[in-house]
Motif scaffolding. Structure first.
Motif, PDB file in Angstrom:
ATOM      1  N   GLU A   1      -9.624  -3.320  -6.798  1.00  0.00           N
ATOM      2  CA  GLU A   1     -10.155  -4.308  -5.989  1.00  0.00           C
ATOM      3  C   GLU A   1     -10.953  -5.455  -6.705  1.00  0.00           C
ATOM      4  O   GLU A   1     -11.286  -6.394  -6.254  1.00  0.00           O
ATOM      5  CB  GLU A   1     -10.923  -3.790  -4.899  1.00  0.00           C
TER       6      GLU A   1
ATOM      7  N   TYR B   1       4.408  -4.492   1.027  1.00  0.00           N
ATOM      8  CA  TYR B   1       4.630  -3.190   0.684  1.00  0.00           C
ATOM      9  C   TYR B   1       5.877  -3.347  -0.144  1.00  0.00           C
ATOM     10  O   TYR B   1       7.186  -3.798   0.193  1.00  0.00           O
ATOM     11  CB  TYR B   1       4.816  -2.484   2.101  1.00  0.00           C
TER      12      TYR B   1
ATOM     13  N   TYR C   1       1.186  -0.800  -1.658  1.00  0.00           N
ATOM     14  CA  TYR C   1       0.485  -1.590  -0.431  1.00  0.00           C
ATOM     15  C   TYR C   1      -0.612  -2.499  -0.772  1.00  0.00           C
ATOM     16  O   TYR C   1      -1.470  -1.754  -0.748  1.00  0.00           O
ATOM     17  CB  TYR C   1       0.150  -0.603   0.716  1.00  0.00           C
TER      18      TYR C   1
ATOM     19  N   GLU D   1       0.199  -8.858   4.218  1.00  0.00           N
ATOM     20  CA  GLU D   1       0.237  -7.602   3.644  1.00  0.00           C
ATOM     21  C   GLU D   1       1.729  -7.547   3.034  1.00  0.00           C
ATOM     22  O   GLU D   1       2.611  -8.028   3.419  1.00  0.00           O
ATOM     23  CB  GLU D   1       0.269  -6.661   4.717  1.00  0.00           C
TER      24      GLU D   1
ATOM     25  N   LYS E   1      -3.192   0.543  -1.836  1.00  0.00           N
ATOM     26  CA  LYS E   1      -2.988   1.614  -1.599  1.00  0.00           C
ATOM     27  C   LYS E   1      -1.713   2.069  -2.379  1.00  0.00           C
ATOM     28  O   LYS E   1      -0.687   1.556  -2.256  1.00  0.00           O
ATOM     29  CB  LYS E   1      -2.924   2.179  -0.049  1.00  0.00           C
TER      30      LYS E   1
ATOM     31  N   GLU F   1      -7.947   2.970  -6.842  1.00  0.00           N
ATOM     32  CA  GLU F   1      -7.809   1.756  -5.909  1.00  0.00           C
ATOM     33  C   GLU F   1      -8.894   0.855  -5.863  1.00  0.00           C
ATOM     34  O   GLU F   1      -8.666  -0.215  -5.471  1.00  0.00           O
ATOM     35  CB  GLU F   1      -7.446   2.560  -4.726  1.00  0.00           C
TER      36      GLU F   1
ATOM     37  N   VAL G   1      -3.031  -5.375   0.606  1.00  0.00           N
ATOM     38  CA  VAL G   1      -3.665  -6.348   1.369  1.00  0.00           C
ATOM     39  C   VAL G   1      -4.301  -7.499   0.935  1.00  0.00           C
ATOM     40  O   VAL G   1      -5.201  -7.139  -0.014  1.00  0.00           O
ATOM     41  CB  VAL G   1      -4.533  -5.661   2.344  1.00  0.00           C
TER      42      VAL G   1
ATOM     43  N   TYR H   1      -7.465  -7.524  -1.893  1.00  0.00           N
ATOM     44  CA  TYR H   1      -8.549  -6.914  -1.024  1.00  0.00           C
ATOM     45  C   TYR H   1      -8.492  -5.560  -0.969  1.00  0.00           C
ATOM     46  O   TYR H   1      -9.628  -4.819  -0.786  1.00  0.00           O
ATOM     47  CB  TYR H   1      -8.352  -7.489   0.382  1.00  0.00           C
ATOM     48  N   ARG H   2      -7.370  -4.987  -0.876  1.00  0.00           N
ATOM     49  CA  ARG H   2      -7.168  -3.464  -0.734  1.00  0.00           C
ATOM     50  C   ARG H   2      -5.906  -3.114  -1.286  1.00  0.00           C
ATOM     51  O   ARG H   2      -4.917  -3.917  -0.936  1.00  0.00           O
ATOM     52  CB  ARG H   2      -7.258  -3.250   0.827  1.00  0.00           C
TER      53      ARG H   2
END
Lengths: 373, 151
Positions: free
Chosen positions: A60, A307, A320, A305, A333, A56, A322, A330-331
């Motif tokens: 990024e 998903y 997921y 976001e 998951k 993860e 972001v 940015y992120r």
């Protein structure tokens, strides 16, 4: 266990033993600490992170084109489906429509992956429970499928065939012919699986009535995939939230209400037949046309976001993302199926015998890199 | 229920809640004080019946942390995303919900390990992947490691 190999004993007289991290039945580097009263399991504590690669965090700093291929190393047995999940999530953000041809090819390769994955699981289950021959039978047919992958994708396991907006290359001219040949082989051998292992008294004795998981527990612990469907929980993402045209093919969501190891075994055996049926419906109906939607060289997802969930061979994989509008996420998951499935293990194993833990682990079908990520 | 109906039901119970519908799911911004009781009603109320938590994670926004909970109801086939803003970046803390959704137990340990968010009343608040004396929490944006290389 101390260095002399003497087992640790708690004040209540329970033995504490360690299974793994190098035990073959844990299918990878998973460490289980088990509290035993005689041979009965009182408590199980999984210790993980031995192959935590921080995928993860790595993602990024990777672009939206590149991060997809890192996920091949999560659940390496269904790498293709992981890639699909990421590609779909990026497409959702970009709002591009994937050409029909690419969708069908994705779906076909996905089902071939599922079939190969279940075959590997079947062979390993036999091996775990003391039957060596099934392993060779399973790998014989799995090899035919991997050859198809090799020819079209250029790799056997980590296919890396996805790009945002479609697939990387068109299929090999031999693809349809080879897939049909492989299916013919698998279909002619499936009855041997049943004769060799399913009907075996010892196998049935070790699976029936062992490792019961109720439907409530399955939902509460977030268990998905064949493991949950064996407890009667309808959770097939292909049916619930169809993607890549799964709504257009005919197949049955395999359910069982047994909830024990035997039910989990039977669900996977029946799922193999469903996968074969899906491939047969589509193999002669691959539409002509483009294989990639037009996308920019540097992809930038709008702020927000996204998903995306897909059904891998082991359950629901969620991606997921972001985005803050930059060229890399940015992120990210990954809600990996094995991670949640493992969390139910300490509950399911309580009260079982030590030998039953091996049956439970085998039918949970855990892939450890997917847990650690 | 449709998103509009869910919104109305939530507002009936927690009038101070704000919503965001720009994404795929309905997003509920919960106040930390309301959080426990809101999650309890999402789980136990028959109108919501969110029995399956399919994702739990945290996002580091540098000025604050956001806890993100994705919920699905298998009975009503509706989704919701609950978000909680944690403003204390030195010592972020939130109530655990792993007594309601058991799957949260591992997910919360993962968030503690990688983000350093403490979950109050969690039965087993240890690190999940890394060693107990590992310095820092790697998924934080300000995390630096001497072994990190940039490509």
């Amino acid at each position: 266990m101390n260095l002399l190999g003497d087992p640790e004993v708690t004040p209540e007289g329970e033995f504490v033993i360690n299974i793994g991290p190098q035990h073959p039945s844990t299918h990878g580097v998973l460490h289980l600490k088990v509290w035993l009263d005689g041979e009965t399991i009182k408590k199980v504590q999984p210790h993980m992170g031995y192959i935590h690669r921080s995928i993860e965090k790595m993602s990024e700093s990777l672009s939206y084109r590149n991060f997809i291929y890192v996920t091949s190393r999560m659940d390496y047995i269904s790498a293709h489906i992981n890639n699909t999940a990421c590609a779909l999530a990026v497409e959702k953000g970009l709002q591009v429509e994937v050409p029909e041809r690419a969708k069908v090819i994705r779906l076909l390769l996905g089902e071939l992956t599922r079939l190969a994955s279940h075959q590997l699981w079947w062979g390993c289950t036999g091996l775990d429970l003391g039957a060596v021959t099934p392993f060779f039978y399973a790998f014989r047919e799995r090899e035919a499928i991997l050859d198809v992958m090799d020819e079209t994708c250029g790799a056997r396991l980590t296919q890396n065939f996805m790009v945002p907006g479609g697939i990387m290359y068109d299929i090999h001219p031999n693809f349809q012919h080879r897939v049909k040949e492989a299916l013919k082989l698998v279909k002619s051998k499936l009855h041997e699986y049943d004769e060799l292992l399913t009907g075996n008294v010892i196998l049935q004795g070790r699976l029936k009535g062992v490792g019961y998981m109720s439907a409530e527990d399955a939902t509460n612990y977030g268990v998905t995939g064949p493991t949950a469907r064996a407890s009667g929980v309808s959770c097939d993402v292909r049916k619930w939230f169809p993607y890549d045209g799964y709504e257009k093919v005919q197949f049955e969501e395999v359910l069982d209400t047994g909830g024990d190891c035997w039910a989990r075994y039977m669900v996977r055996m029946r799922e193999m037949k469903q996968s074969i049926s899906i491939i047969e419906q589509l193999i002669d109906n691959i539409p002509e046309g483009e294989i990639q939607a037009k996308t920019k060289q540097v992809l930038k997802l709008p702020k927000g976001e996204f998903y995306q969930r897909v059904e891998t061979a082991r359950g629901e994989l969620g991606v997921y993302i972001v985005s803050d509008g930059a060229a890399s996420p940015y992120r990210i998951k990954y809600r990996s199926p094995n991670f949640s499935n493992l969390s139910a293990l300490p509950k399911v194993a309580i009260g079982a015998k030590l030998g039953d833990l091996i049956s439970i682990m085998a039918t949970f079908d855990l892939i450890i890199p997917d847990i650690d990520r | 229920m449709t998103n509009e109906e869910i919104k109305q039901e939530v507002l009936n119970r927690f009038p101070a809640t704000t919503f965001d519908e720009t994404g795929e799911f309905l997003n509920v911004q919960a106040e930390p004080a309301d959080f426990r009781s809101m999650m309890e009603s999402f789980k136990k109320d028959n109108a919501f019946a969110f029995d399956f938590m399919f994702c739990l994670t945290c996002v580091d926004w540098k000025t604050h942390f956001t806890m993100v909970y994705h919920l699905l109801s298998r009975t009503h086939r509706h989704n919701i995303v609950v978000k909680v803003k944690l403003t204390d970046i030195k010592k972020p803390e939130i109530e655990t919900i792993c007594d309601m959704w058991k799957t949260a137990e591992f997910h919360e340990r993962e968030v503690w390990d990688l983000f350093g968010v403490n979950f109050k009343n969690h039965p087993d608040m240890r690190r999940l992947f890394l060693d107990e004396n590992w310095p820092g929490h790697p998924l934080r944006k300000n995390y630096v490691d001497e072994n990190m290389i940039s490509i």
